[in-house]
Design a protein around this motif. Structure first.
Motif, PDB file in Angstrom:
ATOM      1  N   LEU A  92     -91.505 201.249 -13.406  1.00 12.05           N
ATOM      2  CA  LEU A  92     -92.013 201.691 -14.702  1.00 12.05           C
ATOM      3  C   LEU A  92     -92.130 200.489 -15.636  1.00 12.05           C
ATOM      4  N   SER A  93     -93.156 200.516 -16.488  1.00 11.39           N
ATOM      5  CA  SER A  93     -93.303 199.450 -17.474  1.00 11.39           C
ATOM      6  C   SER A  93     -92.238 199.651 -18.564  1.00 11.39           C
ATOM      7  N   PRO A  94     -91.952 198.596 -19.344  1.00  6.83           N
ATOM      8  CA  PRO A  94     -90.945 198.770 -20.404  1.00  6.83           C
ATOM      9  C   PRO A  94     -91.274 199.919 -21.350  1.00  6.83           C
ATOM     10  N   VAL A  95     -92.548 200.080 -21.700  1.00  4.92           N
ATOM     11  CA  VAL A  95     -92.922 201.163 -22.607  1.00  4.92           C
ATOM     12  C   VAL A  95     -92.644 202.519 -21.961  1.00  4.92           C
ATOM     13  N   GLU A  96     -93.051 202.665 -20.679  1.00  5.91           N
ATOM     14  CA  GLU A  96     -92.801 203.927 -19.974  1.00  5.91           C
ATOM     15  C   GLU A  96     -91.303 204.184 -19.849  1.00  5.91           C
ATOM     16  N   LYS A  97     -90.567 203.122 -19.568  1.00 10.61           N
ATOM     17  CA  LYS A  97     -89.123 203.256 -19.389  1.00 10.61           C
ATOM     18  C   LYS A  97     -88.477 203.842 -20.639  1.00 10.61           C
ATOM     19  N   TYR A  98     -88.821 203.293 -21.808  1.00 14.40           N
ATOM     20  CA  TYR A  98     -88.230 203.794 -23.043  1.00 14.40           C
ATOM     21  C   TYR A  98     -88.789 205.158 -23.431  1.00 14.40           C
ATOM     22  N   ALA A  99     -90.102 205.343 -23.255  1.00 12.98           N
ATOM     23  CA  ALA A  99     -90.727 206.579 -23.722  1.00 12.98           C
ATOM     24  C   ALA A  99     -90.314 207.780 -22.870  1.00 12.98           C
ATOM     25  N   VAL A 100     -90.180 207.584 -21.572  1.00 11.56           N
ATOM     26  CA  VAL A 100     -89.957 208.728 -20.680  1.00 11.56           C
ATOM     27  C   VAL A 100     -88.489 208.886 -20.284  1.00 11.56           C
ATOM     28  N   ILE A 101     -87.788 207.775 -20.127  1.00  7.39           N
ATOM     29  CA  ILE A 101     -86.418 207.848 -19.601  1.00  7.39           C
ATOM     30  C   ILE A 101     -85.367 207.652 -20.692  1.00  7.39           C
ATOM     31  N   ILE A 102     -85.441 206.550 -21.415  1.00 10.13           N
ATOM     32  CA  ILE A 102     -84.318 206.169 -22.272  1.00 10.13           C
ATOM     33  C   ILE A 102     -84.307 206.946 -23.592  1.00 10.13           C
ATOM     34  N   LEU A 103     -85.423 206.884 -24.345  1.00  9.48           N
ATOM     35  CA  LEU A 103     -85.409 207.521 -25.676  1.00  9.48           C
ATOM     36  C   LEU A 103     -85.165 209.028 -25.645  1.00  9.48           C
ATOM     37  N   PRO A 104     -85.822 209.772 -24.728  1.00  7.07           N
ATOM     38  CA  PRO A 104     -85.531 211.215 -24.731  1.00  7.07           C
ATOM     39  C   PRO A 104     -84.043 211.508 -24.565  1.00  7.07           C
ATOM     40  N   GLN A 105     -83.378 210.739 -23.712  1.00  4.20           N
ATOM     41  CA  GLN A 105     -81.943 210.963 -23.521  1.00  4.20           C
ATOM     42  C   GLN A 105     -81.146 210.490 -24.733  1.00  4.20           C
ATOM     43  N   ALA A 106     -81.529 209.324 -25.267  1.00  2.00           N
ATOM     44  CA  ALA A 106     -80.778 208.756 -26.394  1.00  2.00           C
ATOM     45  C   ALA A 106     -80.888 209.663 -27.613  1.00  2.00           C
ATOM     46  N   ILE A 107     -82.098 210.164 -27.878  1.00  4.90           N
ATOM     47  CA  ILE A 107     -82.290 210.971 -29.083  1.00  4.90           C
ATOM     48  C   ILE A 107     -81.586 212.322 -28.950  1.00  4.90           C
ATOM     49  N   ARG A 108     -81.660 212.934 -27.756  1.00  6.34           N
ATOM     50  CA  ARG A 108     -80.993 214.234 -27.665  1.00  6.34           C
ATOM     51  C   ARG A 108     -79.475 214.085 -27.709  1.00  6.34           C
ATOM     52  N   ALA A 109     -78.976 212.887 -27.435  1.00  4.55           N
ATOM     53  CA  ALA A 109     -77.532 212.687 -27.554  1.00  4.55           C
ATOM     54  C   ALA A 109     -77.089 212.657 -29.017  1.00  4.55           C
ATOM     55  N   VAL A 110     -78.017 212.357 -29.924  1.00  5.47           N
ATOM     56  CA  VAL A 110     -77.620 212.200 -31.326  1.00  5.47           C
ATOM     57  C   VAL A 110     -78.329 213.199 -32.249  1.00  5.47           C
ATOM     58  N   VAL A 111     -78.815 214.303 -31.687  1.00  5.64           N
ATOM     59  CA  VAL A 111     -79.493 215.317 -32.519  1.00  5.64           C
ATOM     60  C   VAL A 111     -78.625 215.765 -33.707  1.00  5.64           C
ATOM     61  N   PRO A 112     -77.334 216.064 -33.509  1.00  4.71           N
ATOM     62  CA  PRO A 112     -76.542 216.507 -34.674  1.00  4.71           C
ATOM     63  C   PRO A 112     -76.502 215.467 -35.784  1.00  4.71           C
ATOM     64  N   ALA A 113     -76.353 214.190 -35.409  1.00  7.22           N
ATOM     65  CA  ALA A 113     -76.276 213.142 -36.428  1.00  7.22           C
ATOM     66  C   ALA A 113     -77.620 212.967 -37.129  1.00  7.22           C
ATOM     67  N   ILE A 114     -78.717 213.107 -36.387  1.00  4.56           N
ATOM     68  CA  ILE A 114     -80.037 212.973 -37.015  1.00  4.56           C
ATOM     69  C   ILE A 114     -80.264 214.113 -38.001  1.00  4.56           C
ATOM     70  N   ILE A 115     -79.884 215.332 -37.590  1.00  3.82           N
ATOM     71  CA  ILE A 115     -80.019 216.474 -38.500  1.00  3.82           C
ATOM     72  C   ILE A 115     -79.182 216.222 -39.759  1.00  3.82           C
ATOM     73  N   GLY A 116     -78.003 215.661 -39.572  1.00  8.03           N
ATOM     74  CA  GLY A 116     -77.154 215.321 -40.717  1.00  8.03           C
ATOM     75  C   GLY A 116     -77.862 214.376 -41.679  1.00  8.03           C
ATOM     76  N   ARG A 117     -78.554 213.387 -41.115  1.00  2.00           N
ATOM     77  CA  ARG A 117     -79.293 212.440 -41.965  1.00  2.00           C
ATOM     78  C   ARG A 117     -80.418 213.151 -42.697  1.00  2.00           C
ATOM     79  N   PHE A 118     -81.102 214.067 -42.009  1.00  2.00           N
ATOM     80  CA  PHE A 118     -82.198 214.798 -42.653  1.00  2.00           C
ATOM     81  C   PHE A 118     -81.677 215.643 -43.809  1.00  2.00           C
ATOM     82  N   ILE A 119     -80.539 216.315 -43.578  1.00  2.00           N
ATOM     83  CA  ILE A 119     -79.981 217.149 -44.644  1.00  2.00           C
ATOM     84  C   ILE A 119     -79.615 216.283 -45.845  1.00  2.00           C
TER      85      ILE A 119
END
Lengths: 250, 448
Positions: free
Chosen positions: B351-378
């Motif tokens: 996978l290219s670096p862009v594909e790696k982050y877009a498909v593998i890394i970021l989806p996992q990283a962001i769902r790991a911190v959903v509560p904290a992101i919602i906290g920031r939005f609030i």
């Protein structure tokens, strides 16, 4: 030997890899030809995994030359793209993508790297799952599978790239004992089908029965290379003898 | 006991449960009694205030001000269109995926209805009274002055006062734009039913992507609808919502890129990202807002161009960049939680670096911190309260203005007004929190 007339898939010439002051690989020479199954054994820290990882450049080598299917690996990113697209790697910890279904894990790379249409990639993924015996798990997530099943998915995922070379990095070391055989069975079938394989393994039974050649490494160097028959019955080097004594007495 | 009625046994079980949980030790019994007395007293006072004492008429006549401020009435269709689109999208999404959200949706709906209808039916009437008064001047002469005295009076005529707080649904037609409100209500119901019908396709990627895209497009559509009105006409809750929506959306985008930039192998990019994050977080939002307000052409052509943009847009930019710095740190935490093996597996399969982050890394990283992101939005949503400090009229400022200008009728009614302001803030915060909870549950599928 008959293999010598065959095409050479991988050749390493005087490959050296250092991590700081530590020399992980020290002038390693290897050649693997098409259809050959090579087992790499040795104590931990001997550089076995590093050797595999320099081949697909997860660890770029510091010195020496590496050839893959007649092409030298250079700084040119095209050589990197080619070797990674044409080799499959199976990790000790499986490294499946936990947020994707088993099917998507397998179909992903063919779609993204080989630009296959989604339907074709998923059909092929189902064939491969059938081959490793867990086609019924296609829609599950990796976390819902046993270790042995996960590792078989990982093998199917690597095979989905139609690789010229399959590399296994201690594929059974993280498994519960009762699951080791299901993975070894898949690997043995794969070896019998003519796949070119390099396997870092502690499974001496597999090395003896499925491999054509065995490489013994210690302290970053290749100590001994032999056909699997002669390696286990008549090892030449004293270090090999000591190692084999240690692991085979029990 | 055998033979006891099922009801009685359920009741006695509940009593036994209460005994075991609330009155099992002497300390616990004392604490429980204190809590019950204090809680009961508070509930009583609140109920008495809401039902008998509060002057909800003040809320009723100022409701439009709380929502859109002094937005030109002739242009109100621009807001109604935005409300219609949002209602359809929200109802469709709820029908499709909101099954588990029902109790929260009811809470949000009831609160929204309360804000919309509190005190409806009340009308202002001017009472006139003839008066005559004798005034004695300094020289001892007496002058008789007479005239008409006018007084503003709430007419609570047709029903007992306490009914205004509880007969909300009945009172709905008495509001001015009641037909439009009825249309919104109908859209919500029809949309939710349509969503239910589509449940079969709720995991269909095309449907998911198109509704997701519609939500994202909603923001520019609503902003574009305002072209021709002028952003300086945005006030109150409408202003707060737009600043939050635009600022929140872009803060997420900026945050993700900053988090990735921080880990970039190119030193220039990583140093720039870290510097940015540290500088922005070093000052309070209020300071950045003031900076954006008073920034003239000190910064050369860039500053000049920036200061020519309308203040409302400048504030949105500040919200996006300020929120981005915080979200970057949250996402960084998520990125750090991804094992190295995931990167290696993605690399090994080419996978290219862009594909790696877009498909593998970021989806996992962001769902790991959903509560904290919602906290920031609030937090960002509630930070819109600061807009008043840079002379924008947000909900809070509008409430203050109402209390300050309508002294004749708003005398002592600050509690009623601030309850409504509080409900507006609470409504959006709670909505965000529950949406975050639902996203978390959905995304947890397949987590290790």
């Amino acid at each position: 030997m008959a293999t010598e007339s065959k095409r050479e898939i991988v050749r390493l010439e005087k490959v050296t890899k250092r991590f700081g002051d530590f020399t992980a690989l020290n002038g390693v020479d290897i050649s693997v030809t098409e259809g050959e199954v090579v087992a790499i054994i040795g104590p931990s820290g001997s550089g076995k995994s590093t050797l595999l990882r320099t081949i697909n450049q997860l660890e770029p080598h510091d010195e020496g030359r590496i050839f893959f299917d007649g092409m030298e690996l250079t700084d040119d990113s095209r050589t990197l793209t080619k070797i990674r697209a044409e080799t499959g790697m199976v990790f000790q910890q499986f490294n499946l993508f936990p947020h994707l279904t088993v099917l998507r894990n397998i179909a992903l790379a063919p779609q993204k790297v080989h630009h296959r249409p989604e339907q074709e990639a998923e059909e092929r993924a189902l064939q491969l799952l059938d081959r490793v015996g867990i086609v019924e798990q296609a829609e599950k997530y990796p976390g819902q599978l046993s270790g042995g099943q996960q590792q078989r998915v990982a093998i199917a995922r690597a095979l989905a790239m139609d690789p010229k070379l399959m590399m296994f990095d201690e594929p059974t070391s993280a498994l519960d004992p009762e699951m080791i055989n299901e993975v070894l069975k898949v690997m043995t079938e794969l070896a019998a089908s003519g796949m070119t394989m390099i396997c870092v393994t502690h499974e001496m039974g597999f090395a003896r029965n499925a491999a054509n050649r065995v490489i013994f490494m210690d302290e970053g160097e290749i100590v001994e290379i032999g056909t699997s028959a002669e390696f286990f019955t008549t090892p030449r080097e004293p270090r090999t003898k000591t190692f084999l004594d240690q692991i085979l007495t029990h | 006991m055998i033979g006891a009625l099922p009801n009685a046994s359920a009741l006695s079980r509940r009593a036994a449960h209460a005994r075991a949980r609330l009155f099992n030790t002497r300390t616990n019994t004392a604490l429980s009694i204190v809590a019950i007395v204090v809680g009961g007293a508070l509930a009583f006072l609140l109920a008495r205030f809401i039902l008998f004492e509060a002057n909800w008429g003040l809320v009723a006549i100022n409701r439009k001000l709380f929502f859109v401020g002094s937005y030109p009435p002739d242009e109100a269709f621009r807001i109604w269109i935005a409300v219609f689109i949002t209602a359809v999208l929200a109802a469709l999404s709820y029908g499709l995926w909101g099954g588990r959200l029902r109790p929260y949706a009811i809470a949000v709906g009831v609160t929204a209805l309360l804000i919309l209808t509190l005190g409806l039916g009340t009308e202002l009437r001017i009472e006139e009274r003839q008066y005559t008064e004798e005034i004695q001047s300094a020289s001892g002469q007496t002058t008789t002055v007479s005239g008409i005295e006018r007084e503003l009076v709430f007419d609570r005529g047709w029903a007992p006062t306490w009914l205004y707080a509880v007969s909300l649904g009945l009172a709905l037609p008495f509001g001015a734009p009641w037909l439009l409100m009825a249309a919104v209500f109908a859209l919500l119901v029809v949309g939710a039913m349509a969503g239910r019908r589509l449940t079969r396709w709720k995991s269909n990627p095309i449907l998911l992507q198109s509704i997701g895209a519609a939500w994202v497009l909603l923001i520019p559509v609503v902003v574009l609808l305002q072209v021709g009105v002028g952003v300086d006409k945005w006030e109150s809750a409408f202003l707060d919502l737009l600043v939050f929506a635009v600022g929140g959306f872009f803060s997420f985008v900026i945050g993700v890129f900053l988090a990735l930039g921080r880990r970039s192998p190119y030193r220039a990019i990583s140093v720039a990202s870290v510097t940015y994050i540290e500088v922005v977080r070093a000052a309070p939002l209020l300071v950045w807002l003031l900076f954006a307000t008073f920034l003239e052409d000190e910064l050369g052509p860039v500053g000049e161009a920036f200061s020519n943009i309308s203040l409302t847009y400048r504030v949105m930019v500040v919200f996006a960049f300020f929120g981005g710095a915080y979200i970057a740190e949250v996402v960084r935490g998520g990125l750090q939680s991804i094992p190295r093996g995931q990167y290696e597996a993605a690399d090994a399969m080419g996978l290219s670096p862009v594909e790696k982050y877009a498909v593998i890394i970021l989806p996992q990283a962001i769902r790991a911190v959903v509560p904290a992101i919602i906290g920031r939005f609030i937090a960002l949503w509630k930070d819109t309260a600061l807009l008043a400090a840079v002379s924008l009229v947000n909900t809070l400022e509008k409430a203050k203005k109402v209390l300050g200008s309508q002294t004749d009728i708003a005398e002592g009614a600050f509690f009623e007004i601030y309850i409504v302001v509080g409900l507006v803030y609470w409504l959006v915060s709670y909505l965000l929190s529950r949406l975050g909870g639902a996203a978390e549950t959905r995304l947890r599928v397949g987590a290790r």
